[in-house]
Design an enzyme around this catalytic site. Sequence first.
Site, PDB file in Angstrom:
ATOM      1  N   GLY A 167     -29.138   3.689  35.331  1.00 50.75           N
ATOM      2  CA  GLY A 167     -28.616   4.506  33.946  1.00 50.75           C
ATOM      3  C   GLY A 167     -27.453   2.790  33.794  1.00 50.75           C
ATOM      4  O   GLY A 167     -26.947   1.427  35.240  1.00 50.75           O
ATOM      5  N   SER A 168     -26.938   2.605  32.354  1.00 50.44           N
ATOM      6  CA  SER A 168     -26.304   1.649  32.372  1.00 50.44           C
ATOM      7  C   SER A 168     -24.446   2.043  33.295  1.00 50.44           C
ATOM      8  O   SER A 168     -23.929   3.094  33.399  1.00 50.44           O
ATOM      9  CB  SER A 168     -25.665   1.703  31.137  1.00 50.44           C
ATOM     10  OG  SER A 168     -26.873   0.614  30.943  1.00 50.44           O
ATOM     11  N   GLY A 169     -23.309   1.479  33.126  1.00 48.30           N
ATOM     12  CA  GLY A 169     -22.316   1.400  32.807  1.00 48.30           C
ATOM     13  C   GLY A 169     -21.932   1.337  34.640  1.00 48.30           C
ATOM     14  O   GLY A 169     -20.801   1.410  35.234  1.00 48.30           O
ATOM     15  N   HIS A 170     -22.300   0.897  35.181  1.00 49.04           N
ATOM     16  CA  HIS A 170     -22.177   0.182  36.349  1.00 49.04           C
ATOM     17  C   HIS A 170     -22.472  -1.932  37.082  1.00 49.04           C
ATOM     18  O   HIS A 170     -22.372  -1.955  37.853  1.00 49.04           O
ATOM     19  CB  HIS A 170     -23.680   0.779  37.854  1.00 49.04           C
ATOM     20  CG  HIS A 170     -23.442   2.197  37.985  1.00 49.04           C
ATOM     21  ND1 HIS A 170     -22.576   2.932  37.904  1.00 49.04           N
ATOM     22  CD2 HIS A 170     -24.518   3.286  37.343  1.00 49.04           C
ATOM     23  CE1 HIS A 170     -22.858   4.460  37.726  1.00 49.04           C
ATOM     24  NE2 HIS A 170     -24.225   4.121  37.194  1.00 49.04           N
TER      25      HIS A 170
ATOM     26  N   ASP B  44     -33.925   9.324  37.938  1.00 49.89           N
ATOM     27  CA  ASP B  44     -34.453   8.250  38.001  1.00 49.89           C
ATOM     28  C   ASP B  44     -36.429   8.581  38.914  1.00 49.89           C
ATOM     29  O   ASP B  44     -36.756   7.784  38.553  1.00 49.89           O
ATOM     30  CB  ASP B  44     -33.915   7.291  38.583  1.00 49.89           C
ATOM     31  CG  ASP B  44     -32.621   7.112  38.409  1.00 49.89           C
ATOM     32  OD1 ASP B  44     -32.730   6.431  36.727  1.00 49.89           O
ATOM     33  OD2 ASP B  44     -31.886   6.439  38.845  1.00 49.89           O
TER      34      ASP B  44
ATOM     35  N   HIS C  35     -20.631   8.581  39.317  1.00 49.70           N
ATOM     36  CA  HIS C  35     -20.330   9.148  38.029  1.00 49.70           C
ATOM     37  C   HIS C  35     -19.902  10.014  37.965  1.00 49.70           C
ATOM     38  O   HIS C  35     -19.549  10.984  36.849  1.00 49.70           O
ATOM     39  CB  HIS C  35     -22.132   9.128  37.561  1.00 49.70           C
ATOM     40  CG  HIS C  35     -23.579   8.753  37.845  1.00 49.70           C
ATOM     41  ND1 HIS C  35     -24.130   8.230  39.018  1.00 49.70           N
ATOM     42  CD2 HIS C  35     -23.543   7.682  37.277  1.00 49.70           C
ATOM     43  CE1 HIS C  35     -24.875   7.793  38.921  1.00 49.70           C
ATOM     44  NE2 HIS C  35     -24.871   7.879  38.357  1.00 49.70           N
TER      45      HIS C  35
END
Lengths: 340, 340
Positions: free
Chosen positions: B54-57, B110, B223
């Site tokens: 995921g994005s955001g990391h 994932d 998350h």
Amino acid sequence: MKKIMNKPEKYVDEMLAGIYCAHKKDLKCVEDDLRCLVTTHKHPGKVSIATGGGSGHLPLFLGYVGEGMLDGCSVGDVFQSPSAEQMLAVTKEIDNGAGVLYIYGNYNGDIFNFDMAADMADMEEDIRVESVVAGDDIASAITGETDDISKRRGVAGIFFVYKCAGAAAAEGKDLDEVKAVAEKVCANVRTMGIALSPCIVPRVGEAGFSIGEDEMEVGMGIHGETGIRVEKLKTADEIVDDMMGMLLKDLPYTEGDEVAVLLNGLGATPLDELYIMMNRVGQILKEKGIGLFHTYAGEFATSMEMAGASISLCKVDDELKRYLSASADTPFFKQHKLDE
Amino acid sequence: MKKIMNKPEKYVDEMLAGIYCAHKKDLKCVEDDLRCLVTTHKHPGKVSIATGGGSGHLPLFLGYVGEGMLDGCSVGDVFQSPSAEQMLAVTKEIDNGAGVLYIYGNYNGDIFNFDMAADMADMEEDIRVESVVAGDDIASAITGETDDISKRRGVAGIFFVYKCAGAAAAEGKDLDEVKAVAEKVCANVRTMGIALSPCIVPRVGEAGFSIGEDEMEVGMGIHGETGIRVEKLKTADEIVDDMMGMLLKDLPYTEGDEVAVLLNGLGATPLDELYIMMNRVGQILKEKGIGLFHTYAGEFATSMEMAGASISLCKVDDELKRYLSASADTPFFKQHKLDE
């Protein structure tokens, strides 16, 4: 105050102890003073470069001490200048017989102490010192209708000055030549910032100002100095359009120019947001016919947990491109030689 | 929600557009899909490594695509897995004829998609794919009295897996050998984190949970997954003592061992605080007779504007030291070869 720390009065020295622990091969302190930090890598005959300033801005200032950049740094307490004696201790330790260049930001306390240290180095130690003072923040000297460029504060754009002067010194240039490079970069760098939230000086324990939940402060300084206006938070594109509008006309940067860009986070702003801004910066440069030589994004000059960002532009020619492209290896900034 | 962005639904793609603008010499997308990102530097015959998530990391995951580390990455929306088709597109693009290793974190979405992509690569494209799933977060599988290691989530410690496997691939090791290196690192890495503030998913617009003004969440996931306990904010030394206590006994890391340390900021935590923690980590390792091989500090795996930090330890032997010491050059992680 929500910080991961022990006692506020130990904030700086424990941070420094952590840096020496983490980077013991590359950094050491002088005369057992943690706040006088120098590289362990000496290069006889090389011009040495020192900087300094208050803590609370990591990786400024000490983070750029290392191969291809700076030789030493003195740091003060959070947002406080180090003393002239500390600057002198660093100067004596790093001198390789070729003189020392001081590069630091335009703040009265730093100027006073660096000037005194330069005098002492000259008179007591016979070390020649030259100084270059960076004042890249275009919003910092606006008062009513006046904008006295000589009063502009130094912020993130000083990174470009360190990088180029450091590369010139590493190439073997003499003190006058390295100083000329630093002055050339200063003349070609401009920075504009915005803040979304304040930061807290540990010894104070609370923020000295507030920014509304839907507001941002345009042109705020990295110690929380008042900006040029407070306004409602806009979209990223609108924010960048405003910042770039001010930046481009200031030097000015015009069609046919080539620039390096630094998108700097002030401490609490995610990289995602910096790259959203970068996207718009790239679009604007393209529209204006300004070439994009190289980009840097991340935290280069912070205000602890302040949210916000600054954009720095550095106009480059072949000489500055060569210096920017050179390899650098410091604890906080590493770059492999860029392809020509 | 105080973010520098345009529309929430454009958050990821505009961030990616900024990354391609900033790093156009080194990164490109596949099939015009910004979310399928690969290196521009191909090395025929080299084992390729892909990751994703995921994005955001940032800088996870895509930030480690580059020389000496990864070859490609697919990213999803914020905290969402990319699709199997995107993973397959990356796989096809990066394969150098020596097979592809997937290294990613232990999350169900994932795993499902990477397994499907591996099957498609094998059956449709005749590309051999192996997978290594990182699960370094020691707080993430504790439920009551049980702690099922196989269910541990992957967090910042995956950096060490990327670094070593990337160096092994760059050295010319074959797919089985690179996979063995990645598995060896996974077996020797442990991470423990704390969070001081939540983060906001742009499309959601508000934090999904809160942490009291004087509290921290021990063991929270990247998350915002619930940790093992909420407690009053302690001093930095007390926090690190607790984290290191759990970490050291988990592997265990014992006297005579040598470790690399990663002090990771979750997004809004100043570098100063990470180094205050580093200072205590160094003291504890010394007390325990555990050698400190090398340190990393900064933002390696974030949760956007979440405040907090994690400590990762990686037990090293001569082989892993060689891989950790190798040069790396990616947009978000650069290292000159470390001195032996």
